[in-house]
Design an enzyme around this catalytic site. Structure first.
Site, short mmCIF file in Angstrom:
data_model
loop_
_atom_site.label_atom_id
_atom_site.label_comp_id
_atom_site.label_asym_id
_atom_site.label_seq_id
_atom_site.Cartn_x
_atom_site.Cartn_y
_atom_site.Cartn_z
N HIS A 147 0.83 -1.21 0.00
CA HIS A 147 0.00 0.00 0.00
C HIS A 147 0.87 1.26 0.00
O HIS A 147 0.34 2.36 0.07
CB HIS A 147 -0.84 0.05 1.28
CG HIS A 147 -2.06 -0.83 1.28
ND1 HIS A 147 -2.96 -0.88 0.25
CD2 HIS A 147 -2.56 -1.66 2.24
CE1 HIS A 147 -3.95 -1.71 0.57
NE2 HIS A 147 -3.73 -2.20 1.77
N TYR A 231 -11.12 1.47 -10.14
CA TYR A 231 -12.11 0.45 -9.75
C TYR A 231 -13.37 0.58 -10.61
O TYR A 231 -13.92 -0.41 -11.10
CB TYR A 231 -12.44 0.67 -8.27
CG TYR A 231 -13.42 -0.29 -7.63
CD1 TYR A 231 -12.96 -1.42 -6.94
CD2 TYR A 231 -14.79 -0.04 -7.66
CE1 TYR A 231 -13.86 -2.27 -6.32
CE2 TYR A 231 -15.69 -0.89 -7.04
CZ TYR A 231 -15.23 -2.01 -6.38
OH TYR A 231 -16.12 -2.86 -5.76
#
Ligand code: PAP
Length: 340
Positions: A147, A231
């Site tokens: 991340h 996304y």
């Protein structure tokens, strides 16, 4: 016994231990000087390191360790995400693409293992000081996940030619997904308070806008090394995005594979509905860094625009204005519904 190989080994392992302790002390000294916030969590502090927020001093220590020890080979692929942007989905898709000739769909590892068990999370090794896998002993290429922000990536990752796939998502859904995830642990502050912090950039791996902009700009400068995905695009046009992803990773689908419906099979295997309903993803827990969480917490709604059920119009407007200001001139925009 003086000068014997046994003695030499004892001396060198003591020296290693001393070195480790010195390093750990110096990391802790650096951490003690970092900005902190009592934020999101009811207990404990968050720490800001290299411009980004981490949920504990231990998490920062892990990142420092990773920056020192992690190496990537040119053929390896690194998935990077801001938390709650589609990590689980992309892990599944990328694992399936990369290993499609190794496994039959009826006995696929995704049917019996969580995507998080199949694709290593680098901070997990780092925070627990577990040695990274020795790349020389592993087949090539390998798939890893982290991340961390672009500017904090370990130097060997930057210096290698390894490919990086970055997945991001509209910030309103990211905030809501993070809040709901943490709420499951019963440690999170009220929604309004968490929202304030998110808007100030104080969230795990935040500020969100600096994280996405780092990879966005890098992807524009080096499109052959960094693929920037959203996304919402993967939701809207999975077929096209999965083909694009496979090509970028160096595993393009042949026309024969396309004709056999392989892309559709992968999309179906990795779909939210399919993964969420598998026993392996419904039961048991998994370690994420130093904490353990139910595997089911990674599968909530899997929708675009769920923020409408949680945020007021004022809150939505506030995030939109912040993003407009922060992303101005970058060319990066987000769609926060299924229509656009
Ligand atoms: P992580 O970064 O902590 O690993 P991540 O997987 O990025 O988490 O985020 C979880 C989100 O992805 C959840 O979104 P939601 O809270 O808005 O529902 C989860 O439902 C969604 N998700 C998980 N798997 C899939 C999938 N296969 N397809 C689409 N969305 C998914």
């Amino acid at each position: 016994m003086a000068g014997s190989p046994e003695n030499a080994m004892v001396l060198s392992s003591t020296a290693d231990e001393d070195e480790k302790q010195r390093e750990s002390r110096s990391k802790r000294e650096i951490i003690s000087t970092l900005p902190t916030e009592k934020a999101w969590k009811i207990q404990g502090l968050m720490y800001q390191y290299q411009g980004f927020w981490y949920y504990s001093g231990g998490a920062v220590e892990g990142v420092m360790w990773m920056q020192k020890c992690f190496k990537a080979r040119n053929e390896d692929v690194l998935l990077v995400s801001f938390p709650k942007c589609g990590t689980t989905w992309l892990k599944s898709l990328m694992f399936s693409i990369m290993n499609r000739t190794r496994y039959d769909f009826s006995a696929h590892p995704l049917l019996t293992s969580s995507p998080h068990e199949l694709v290593p999370f680098l901070e997990f090794y780092a925070e627990q000081n577990i040695p990274f896998p020795d790349l020389d002993t592993l087949s090539s290429p390998q798939l890893f996940h982290t991340h961390i922000a672009f500017t904090s990536l370990p130097q060997p990752v930057i210096d290698s030619q390894c490919r990086i796939v970055y997945i991001c998502r509209n910030p309103k859904d990211v905030f809501v997904s993070s809040f709901c995830f943490l709420s499951r642990w019963n440690i999170v502050v009220p929604l309004e308070e968490a929202f304030e912090l998110f808007c100030k950039g104080i969230s795990v791996y935040g500020p969100f806008w600096d994280h996405v902009l780092g990879y966005w700009k890098a992807s524009l400068a080096s499109p052959q090394r960094i693929l920037f995905l959203k996304y919402e695009d993967v939701k809207r046009d999975s077929l096209c995005q999965v083909k694009r992803l496979a090509e970028f990773m160096g595993f393009p689908f042949s026309s024969e594979e396309e004709g056999q419906g392989l892309i559709h099979e992968i999309m179906e295997l990795c779909s939210f509905e399919n993964l969420r309903n598998l026993k392996v993803n419904k039961t048991g827990a998994i370690s994420v860094g130093n904490v353990s969480t139910g595997k089911d917490t990674f599968f909530r709604k899997g929708e675009v625009g769920d923020w409408k059920n949680h945020l007021t119009a004022e809150m939505a407007d506030r995030i939109d204005r912040i993003m407009e200001e922060k992303l101005k001139g970058s060319g990066l925009t987000f769609s926060d519904s299924c229509d656009s």
